[in-house]
Design an enzyme around this catalytic site. Structure first.
Site, mmCIF file in Angstrom:
data_model
loop_
_atom_site.group_PDB
_atom_site.id
_atom_site.type_symbol
_atom_site.label_atom_id
_atom_site.label_comp_id
_atom_site.label_asym_id
_atom_site.label_seq_id
_atom_site.Cartn_x
_atom_site.Cartn_y
_atom_site.Cartn_z
ATOM 1 N N ASP A 24 -2.643 -27.119 -73.378
ATOM 2 C CA ASP A 24 -2.709 -26.096 -74.417
ATOM 3 C C ASP A 24 -1.925 -26.494 -75.660
ATOM 4 O O ASP A 24 -1.447 -25.630 -76.398
ATOM 5 C CB ASP A 24 -2.172 -24.771 -73.873
ATOM 6 C CG ASP A 24 -0.755 -24.907 -73.328
ATOM 7 O OD1 ASP A 24 -0.201 -26.030 -73.384
ATOM 8 O OD2 ASP A 24 -0.199 -23.903 -72.856
ATOM 9 N N CYS A 60 1.915 -29.051 -73.585
ATOM 10 C CA CYS A 60 2.163 -29.595 -72.248
ATOM 11 C C CYS A 60 3.541 -30.233 -72.138
ATOM 12 O O CYS A 60 4.175 -30.186 -71.080
ATOM 13 C CB CYS A 60 1.078 -30.588 -71.861
ATOM 14 S SG CYS A 60 0.880 -31.977 -73.002
ATOM 15 N N ILE A 89 -2.164 -38.765 -73.985
ATOM 16 C CA ILE A 89 -2.317 -37.508 -74.727
ATOM 17 C C ILE A 89 -1.775 -36.300 -73.971
ATOM 18 O O ILE A 89 -1.679 -35.216 -74.548
ATOM 19 C CB ILE A 89 -3.798 -37.233 -75.085
ATOM 20 C CG1 ILE A 89 -4.643 -37.143 -73.819
ATOM 21 C CG2 ILE A 89 -4.339 -38.280 -76.039
ATOM 22 C CD1 ILE A 89 -6.077 -36.710 -74.085
ATOM 23 N N HIS A 90 -1.422 -36.460 -72.713
ATOM 24 C CA HIS A 90 -1.008 -35.301 -71.914
ATOM 25 C C HIS A 90 0.215 -35.643 -71.067
ATOM 26 O O HIS A 90 0.313 -36.734 -70.500
ATOM 27 C CB HIS A 90 -2.155 -34.851 -71.003
ATOM 28 C CG HIS A 90 -1.860 -33.620 -70.210
ATOM 29 N ND1 HIS A 90 -1.869 -32.355 -70.754
ATOM 30 C CD2 HIS A 90 -1.527 -33.462 -68.904
ATOM 31 C CE1 HIS A 90 -1.565 -31.469 -69.823
ATOM 32 N NE2 HIS A 90 -1.353 -32.120 -68.690
#
Length: 343
Positions: A152, A155, A261-262
């Site tokens: 969202d 993270c 990215i996360h």
């Protein structure tokens, strides 16, 4: 969990984030709450075949099963095969009741525990990974796992909160953590200059408060200082660990895993379902770093990472083809999908 400052652990309330975060000053070191003898942290040493180690994060309320779990992670000796001796001359502890607290055993803070493998019990079959850490059958030793948090845009903040709070998943705390970072940055414009931030101090503070911006190295370094712990981020693309706060002398460390990215938090799970997962580790626990590298290497071999500089990838959930960092970010933001594989 960490000993908390006023309002919760390090000024972060356990739920709701009703503003307690911002009450703690930047860089304020949070001490143990209360100071009652029952909550005093113990320092035990563990001497085994591989050397001497420091066991931390224990108290007289810690159960024997938790102590044995730490010893298993450090020595590779499964709890059921451990013999623990203490005192002089050394005498064996009675390990029959794994729910007994350390305060009810004949040991005290500062003791040296001598750990041996009980040769009369069946041995687990050891195997050595390429990183050199002994691993036994998964049923007998604690393992390091990742816990998925929402994709969202927050993270990183959700993951950090999860590990410092000992396994509390509370995405609602992200806005307060963003405000905390903005407050710390605004309080020291000389340190957090445009050269460091890539934008003016004021612009950065406005930017980080937005819920559509992503945290990274700057935010991790700030949170490491605020929480007074080393934050280790293992990268699944490079199989490298970046350690924030490594040289600050912190006694605790927490771990995150990052795929480009996360971010997700890492925790150690124990075979016994009654033993809660461990998210806060001693800064002397190098076994957990080896386990994190093995986890990242497994993800890399499965190509569960995102090369943010040049990649063509596919969303593993909806199979949409994507090119480049911008498309991956937009897709993750729009759909919540964060499981990407390179094509």
């Amino acid at each position: 969990m960490f000993g908390g400052a006023k309002g919760g652990h390090f000024g972060v309330p356990p739920a709701g984030c009703s503003g307690a975060v911002s009450q703690a000053a930047a860089g304020t070191k949070a001490g143990p709450a209360g100071g009652r003898p029952a909550d005093t942290m113990w320092r035990l040493r563990c001497k085994a075949k591989g050397g001497t180690h420091v066991l931390q994060g224990l108290s007289n309320r810690t159960r024997l099963r938790e102590l044995q779990g730490q010893i298993a992670a450090i020595t590779g000796i499964a709890p059921g095969s451990q013999r623990i001796l203490v005192g002089y001359p050394p005498e064996c502890l009675d390990l029959s009741d794994r729910d007994i607290t350390l305060g009810d055993l004949p040991i005290q803070s500062g003791d040296m525990l001598i750990v041996e493998e009980d040769q009369t019990r069946p041995k687990a079959s050891p195997a050595f990974s390429k990183h050199g850490a002994p691993s036994y059958v998964r049923e007998t030793l604690p393992v390091l796992t990742r816990t998925a948090v929402p994709a969202d845009n927050s993270c990183l903040f959700t993951s950090v909160y999860y590990v410092v709070e000992g396994g509390v998943l509370n995405p609602a705390c992200a806005p307060e953590m963003r405000r905390l970072i903005a407050q710390i940055v605004a309080s020291d414009p000389d340190l957090y200059s445009e050269a460091i931030l890539g934008k003016t101090n004021e612009e950065y503070c406005d930017w980080i408060r937005r819920d559509d911006t992503w945290g990274g190295a700057i935010e991790i370094s700030i949170l490491s200082k605020f929480y007074q712990c080393e934050i280790c981020v293992v990268d699944t693309q490079t199989v490298r660990i970046d350690r924030f706060g490594e040289d600050a002398g912190y006694t605790k460390r927490v771990l995150l895993i990052y795929d480009g990215i996360h971010y997700d938090p890492l925790q150690r799970n124990f075979p016994d379902p009654d033993t809660p997962p461990l998210t806060i580790f001693s800064s002397n626990d190098d076994i957990v770093l080896v386990q994190a590298l093995e986890l990242a290497d497994e993800a890399r071999r499965k190509r569960q990472f995102t090369d943010v500089n040049r990649f063509t990838l596919r969303c593993m959930l909806c199979q949409k083809g994507l090119t480049g960092q911008a498309e991956a970010r937009d897709h993750a933001r729009e759909t919540g999908h964060t499981n990407f594989g390179e094509v």
